[in-house]
Design an enzyme around this catalytic site. Structure first.
Site, mmCIF file in Angstrom:
data_model
loop_
_atom_site.group_PDB
_atom_site.id
_atom_site.type_symbol
_atom_site.label_atom_id
_atom_site.label_comp_id
_atom_site.label_asym_id
_atom_site.label_seq_id
_atom_site.Cartn_x
_atom_site.Cartn_y
_atom_site.Cartn_z
ATOM 1 N N TYR A 231 0.806 -1.225 0.000
ATOM 2 C CA TYR A 231 0.000 0.000 0.000
ATOM 3 C C TYR A 231 0.833 1.266 0.000
ATOM 4 O O TYR A 231 0.290 2.353 -0.093
ATOM 5 C CB TYR A 231 -0.882 0.039 1.251
ATOM 6 C CG TYR A 231 -2.231 -0.593 1.085
ATOM 7 C CD1 TYR A 231 -2.331 -1.920 0.731
ATOM 8 C CD2 TYR A 231 -3.382 0.133 1.313
ATOM 9 C CE1 TYR A 231 -3.559 -2.515 0.595
ATOM 10 C CE2 TYR A 231 -4.623 -0.452 1.176
ATOM 11 C CZ TYR A 231 -4.705 -1.773 0.821
ATOM 12 O OH TYR A 231 -5.917 -2.360 0.692
ATOM 13 N N LYS B 102 2.206 -13.874 6.013
ATOM 14 C CA LYS B 102 2.407 -14.886 4.973
ATOM 15 C C LYS B 102 3.921 -15.122 4.872
ATOM 16 O O LYS B 102 4.519 -15.097 3.782
ATOM 17 C CB LYS B 102 1.805 -14.345 3.666
ATOM 18 C CG LYS B 102 1.680 -15.333 2.562
ATOM 19 C CD LYS B 102 0.534 -16.300 2.705
ATOM 20 C CE LYS B 102 0.591 -17.315 1.580
ATOM 21 N NZ LYS B 102 -0.164 -18.528 1.809
ATOM 22 N N ASP C 75 -3.592 -17.093 5.013
ATOM 23 C CA ASP C 75 -4.695 -17.822 4.359
ATOM 24 C C ASP C 75 -5.434 -18.706 5.359
ATOM 25 O O ASP C 75 -6.666 -18.785 5.358
ATOM 26 C CB ASP C 75 -4.200 -18.626 3.151
ATOM 27 C CG ASP C 75 -2.914 -19.373 3.415
ATOM 28 O OD1 ASP C 75 -2.082 -18.870 4.181
ATOM 29 O OD2 ASP C 75 -2.735 -20.476 2.877
ATOM 30 N N ASP D 161 -6.529 -5.407 5.526
ATOM 31 C CA ASP D 161 -7.646 -4.948 4.712
ATOM 32 C C ASP D 161 -8.610 -6.107 4.447
ATOM 33 O O ASP D 161 -9.817 -6.014 4.664
ATOM 34 C CB ASP D 161 -7.087 -4.403 3.394
ATOM 35 C CG ASP D 161 -8.059 -3.475 2.706
ATOM 36 O OD1 ASP D 161 -9.076 -3.131 3.312
ATOM 37 O OD2 ASP D 161 -7.789 -3.104 1.551
#
Ligand code: NAP
Length: 398
Positions: free
Chosen positions: A147, A214, A263, A287
């Protein structure tokens, strides 16, 4: 006489009984939801002897129409000076100088935490079987990650330059027609977010924190976020918190800090929500997580948010939904997102009783099945009311 909120030398906000608080009404449905929210906030504040002097500042379409600028310098300066503020949704100008006014405000004031509490209110229609098990607080990093806006467009001279540089320096071969984005994750920004999350958990008696990342794939960015988080726990918070590996999952009376791959986290917040409490994560994961979680408890009409810098004391609280232009001026949409953002702001400045009252007021109105259109269409025997009527129903119950 109304006074400014200031930051004390001890790092604690000085909040007068009659603070001056800047607000941005917001575009689109801002004209509906802001006055509705203001009624509830003023009523709750008055109950505890407080009175807010609201100071309007401009941003978005209203600012553009009046000043020719989307985000006037005066607005940024006022938020900077008065520390705490609240805003309705803003239109993202297309083709303007900003990616998003919200992102610009966050970056200019270095509001590094995006705070999103997600919980269910009794009676709110939900697509899941046990929405009452959702009670999480997300700390989303606001200033870094993909971002940060460090990207070049495919097939441009900049993309060519960057591709060649990466190939020369690292031997990385990137497709000729690729756009390229850069994902910075620093120790400083990770740990200031994680510190805020731990302090929040300590202050609120929350027993568990998850770092969501992740890191199995992005080892030196998301993986480093996880590693730095555990280091922080050991170095600064070992008396009140402990990492999973350092206690075998048995934290005693300390806060248990663990981590989950992003995930799997998205699955588990759905299938085992009671195992999640405070979550700290990077910008993009945050987000996805906050919107997915908001859906579990009734959608974005009721999801509050805040952006804060816990060092300077700055905080801007905001509805998490957009301007919903097709409903603008109809006195129709749900004002709960701004109302609850105001409650979050009250909590942030130490007005916890007033904040709790607002939450109870919304709970009570919804439990009485007095709701706006968005909930009414999902409920069987609801009384559908206007935006302003819903706010009055909440204010009457405070
Ligand atoms: P949006 O304004 O959030 O609206 C999408 C849908 O969400 C609406 O059609 C409505 O669904 C529901 N919704 C939004 N606000 C609601 C409320 N108060 N009560 C009940 N339901 C509500 O998203 P968008 O249409 O994609 O974006 C419109 C503009 O807002 C864009 O300019 C965008 O850039 C901007 N935006 C601003 C912010 C911000 O300022 N924080 C955030 C996101 C987007 P139904 O029609 O199904 O009822």
């Amino acid at each position: 006489m109304a006074e400014k909120i200031t930051m004390g030398d001890d790092g604690v906000l000085n909040v007068p009984d009659d603070p001056i608080i800047p607000f941005i009404e917001g575009d689109g449905t801002g004209v509906d939801i802001w006055p509705a929210a203001r009624l509830v906030l003023d009523t709750a504040a008055a109950k505890y002897g407080h009175s807010i002097e609201w100071k309007e500042v401009l941003a978005g379409e209203k600012a553009y129409n009046e000043t020719g600028e989307w985000l006037p310098q005066a607005t940024v300066e006022t938020f900077s000076e008065y520390l705490i503020g609240i805003k309705g949704p803003l239109t993202t100008p297309i083709g303007g100088g900003f990616r998003s006014l919200n992102v610009a405000l966050r970056q200019i004031l270095d509001l590094y935490v995006c705070l999103r509490p997600v919980r269910w209110f009794e009676g709110v229609p939900s697509p899941v079987k046990r929405p009452e098990l959702v009670d999480m607080v997300i700390f989303r990093e606001n200033t870094e990650d993909i971002y940060a806006g460090l990207e070049v467009e495919a097939m441009t001279p900049d993309a060519k330059k960057l591709r060649e540089l990466l190939e020369d320096a690292f031997g990385w071969r990137i497709a000729e027609d690729a756009g390229i984005g850069i994902k910075p994750i620093s120790k400083t920004c990770s740990q200031r977010l994680q510190r805020a999350a731990i302090q929040y958990a300590v202050e609120r008696g929350r027993p568990r924190i998850h770092w969501v990342h992740k890191g199995n794939i992005m080892k030196f960015t998301e993986g480093a976020f996880q590693k730095w988080g555990y280091e922080l726990v050991r170095e600064e918070f070992s008396d009140v918190a402990v990492g999973w590996d350092d206690c075998g999952g048995e934290p005693g009376d300390r806060i248990l800090v663990q981590d989950t791959i992003a995930d799997i986290a998205l699955q588990q917040v759905l299938t085992r929500p009671s195992e999640f409490d405070v979550i700290a994560t990077m910008n993009l994961n945050g987000d996805y997580l906050s919107d997915a979680l908001a859906a579990q408890v009734g959608g974005i009409g009721i999801a509050p948010g805040g952006n804060a810098n816990y060092v300077t004391g700055h905080g801007i609280f905001e509805a998490t939904h957009g301007t919903a232009p097709r409903y603008a001026g109809q006195d129709k949409v749900n004002p709960s997102s701004v109302i609850l953002s105001g409650a979050l702001m009250f909590e942030h400045i130490g007005w916890k009783d007033a904040a709790d009252d607002i939450v109870r007021g919304i709970e009570s109105a919804v439990a009485d099945r007095i709701v706006t259109y968005d909930f009414a269409r999902l409920m069987d025997d609801a009384t559908e009311v206007r935006c302003s009527e819903f706010a009055s129903a909440v204010a009457d119950r405070l």
